[in-house]
Write a protein that holds these residues in place. Structure first.
Motif, PDB file in Angstrom:
ATOM      1  N   GLU A  44       0.829  -1.204   0.000  1.00 28.50           N
ATOM      2  CA  GLU A  44       0.000   0.000   0.000  1.00 28.50           C
ATOM      3  C   GLU A  44       0.867   1.259   0.000  1.00 28.50           C
ATOM      4  OE1 GLU A  44      -3.349   2.305   2.692  1.00 28.50           O
ATOM      5  OE2 GLU A  44      -2.336   0.550   3.509  1.00 28.50           O
ATOM      6  N   MET A  45       1.930   1.269   0.770  1.00 24.63           N
ATOM      7  CA  MET A  45       2.796   2.442   0.829  1.00 24.63           C
ATOM      8  C   MET A  45       3.516   2.665  -0.495  1.00 24.63           C
ATOM      9  SD  MET A  45       4.258   2.064   4.678  1.00 24.63           S
ATOM     10  CE  MET A  45       5.238   3.540   4.590  1.00 24.63           C
ATOM     11  N   PHE A  47       2.300   1.876  -3.486  1.00 26.63           N
ATOM     12  CA  PHE A  47       1.305   2.468  -4.374  1.00 26.63           C
ATOM     13  C   PHE A  47       1.082   3.930  -4.048  1.00 26.63           C
ATOM     14  CE2 PHE A  47       0.144  -1.785  -5.659  1.00 26.63           C
ATOM     15  CZ  PHE A  47      -0.322  -1.597  -6.946  1.00 26.63           C
ATOM     16  N   LYS A  48       1.031   4.265  -2.762  1.00 29.58           N
ATOM     17  CA  LYS A  48       0.713   5.633  -2.355  1.00 29.58           C
ATOM     18  C   LYS A  48       1.847   6.600  -2.672  1.00 29.58           C
ATOM     19  CE  LYS A  48      -0.873   8.292   1.595  1.00 29.58           C
ATOM     20  NZ  LYS A  48      -1.318   8.231   2.976  1.00 29.58           N
ATOM     21  N   TYR A  49       3.083   6.229  -2.373  1.00 30.78           N
ATOM     22  CA  TYR A  49       4.171   7.189  -2.486  1.00 30.78           C
ATOM     23  C   TYR A  49       4.930   7.140  -3.806  1.00 30.78           C
ATOM     24  CZ  TYR A  49       3.225   8.164   2.341  1.00 30.78           C
ATOM     25  OH  TYR A  49       2.609   8.531   3.495  1.00 30.78           O
ATOM     26  N   SER A  52       1.292   7.551  -6.516  1.00 29.15           N
ATOM     27  CA  SER A  52       0.243   8.472  -6.036  1.00 29.15           C
ATOM     28  C   SER A  52      -1.148   7.866  -6.142  1.00 29.15           C
ATOM     29  CB  SER A  52       0.295   9.796  -6.801  1.00 29.15           C
ATOM     30  OG  SER A  52       1.499  10.448  -6.549  1.00 29.15           O
ATOM     31  N   LEU A  53      -1.272   6.595  -5.795  1.00 29.08           N
ATOM     32  CA  LEU A  53      -2.569   5.930  -5.745  1.00 29.08           C
ATOM     33  C   LEU A  53      -2.850   5.539  -4.308  1.00 29.08           C
ATOM     34  CD1 LEU A  53      -2.334   3.531  -8.808  1.00 29.08           C
ATOM     35  CD2 LEU A  53      -3.585   5.658  -8.660  1.00 29.08           C
ATOM     36  N   GLU A  54      -4.075   5.803  -3.861  1.00 29.00           N
ATOM     37  CA  GLU A  54      -4.455   5.411  -2.517  1.00 29.00           C
ATOM     38  C   GLU A  54      -5.461   4.279  -2.641  1.00 29.00           C
ATOM     39  OE1 GLU A  54      -5.008   8.735  -0.084  1.00 29.00           O
ATOM     40  OE2 GLU A  54      -5.836   7.588   1.572  1.00 29.00           O
ATOM     41  N   LEU A  55      -5.164   3.139  -2.026  1.00 23.75           N
ATOM     42  CA  LEU A  55      -5.999   1.952  -2.170  1.00 23.75           C
ATOM     43  C   LEU A  55      -7.089   1.922  -1.107  1.00 23.75           C
ATOM     44  CD1 LEU A  55      -3.187  -0.681  -2.751  1.00 23.75           C
ATOM     45  CD2 LEU A  55      -4.567   0.487  -4.444  1.00 23.75           C
ATOM     46  N   HIS A  69      -9.334   2.458  -6.306  1.00 24.45           N
ATOM     47  CA  HIS A  69      -8.227   3.381  -6.068  1.00 24.45           C
ATOM     48  C   HIS A  69      -8.656   4.790  -6.432  1.00 24.45           C
ATOM     49  CE1 HIS A  69      -7.249   3.911 -10.330  1.00 24.45           C
ATOM     50  NE2 HIS A  69      -7.511   2.637 -10.455  1.00 24.45           N
ATOM     51  N   VAL A  72      -4.093  10.439  -5.823  1.00 24.37           N
ATOM     52  CA  VAL A  72      -3.848  11.549  -4.908  1.00 24.37           C
ATOM     53  C   VAL A  72      -2.916  12.510  -5.627  1.00 24.37           C
ATOM     54  CG1 VAL A  72      -2.890  12.222  -2.693  1.00 24.37           C
ATOM     55  CG2 VAL A  72      -4.105  10.047  -2.917  1.00 24.37           C
ATOM     56  N   SER A  84       1.518  18.469   0.915  1.00 21.86           N
ATOM     57  CA  SER A  84       0.618  17.357   1.170  1.00 21.86           C
ATOM     58  C   SER A  84      -0.737  17.629   0.540  1.00 21.86           C
ATOM     59  CB  SER A  84       0.469  17.160   2.675  1.00 21.86           C
ATOM     60  OG  SER A  84      -0.573  16.248   2.940  1.00 21.86           O
TER      61      SER A  84
END
Length: 88
Positions: A44-45, A47-49, A52-55, A69, A72, A84
Motif C-alpha cells: 500500500e505504501m 502504491f501511495k508514495y 500516487s494511488l491510494e488503495l 483506487h 492523490v 501534502s
C-alpha cells in the motif's frame, strides 16, 4: 516444640507437551498473519508514495460503485514546492 517445614520446591516453568504444542501453533499462525499484513502495508505504501494511488479495498462510493483506487494529486505551494494533498 520446634517443627521445621521443608522449603517448597521451586516450580518449573512450562506446561504439558500438548499445551506447549498448542501455544507454539497459536503463535506460529498469528506470526504468519502479522507478516502478511505487514507485507500488504508495504505494498500500500509503495502504491501511495511511488504512483500516487491510494488503495481502498472493499469501500464503495456514494452511488454504490466500488472504489478500488483514487489518485492523490500533490498540491504545489506558491513557491512551486510540493505539499501534502491534505493541506498539512
Amino acid at each position: 516444640m520446634s517443627s521445621t517445614t521443608p522449603a517448597p520446591k521451586p516450580r518449573k516453568f512450562g506446561g504439558t507437551p500438548a499445551q506447549i504444542r498448542g501455544a507454539a501453533k497459536f503463535y506460529k499462525v498469528f506470526a504468519y498473519i502479522t507478516g502478511v499484513m505487514l507485507l500488504l502495508l508495504v505494498v500500500e505504501m509503495i502504491f501511495k508514495y511511488f504512483w500516487s494511488l491510494e488503495l481502498f479495498v472493499g469501500g464503495t462510493l456514494a452511488d454504490g460503485a466500488a472504489e478500488l483506487h483514487r489518485p492523490v494529486q500533490p498540491r504545489r505551494s506558491s513557491r512551486g514546492e510540493r505539499t501534502s494533498p491534505w493541506g498539512s
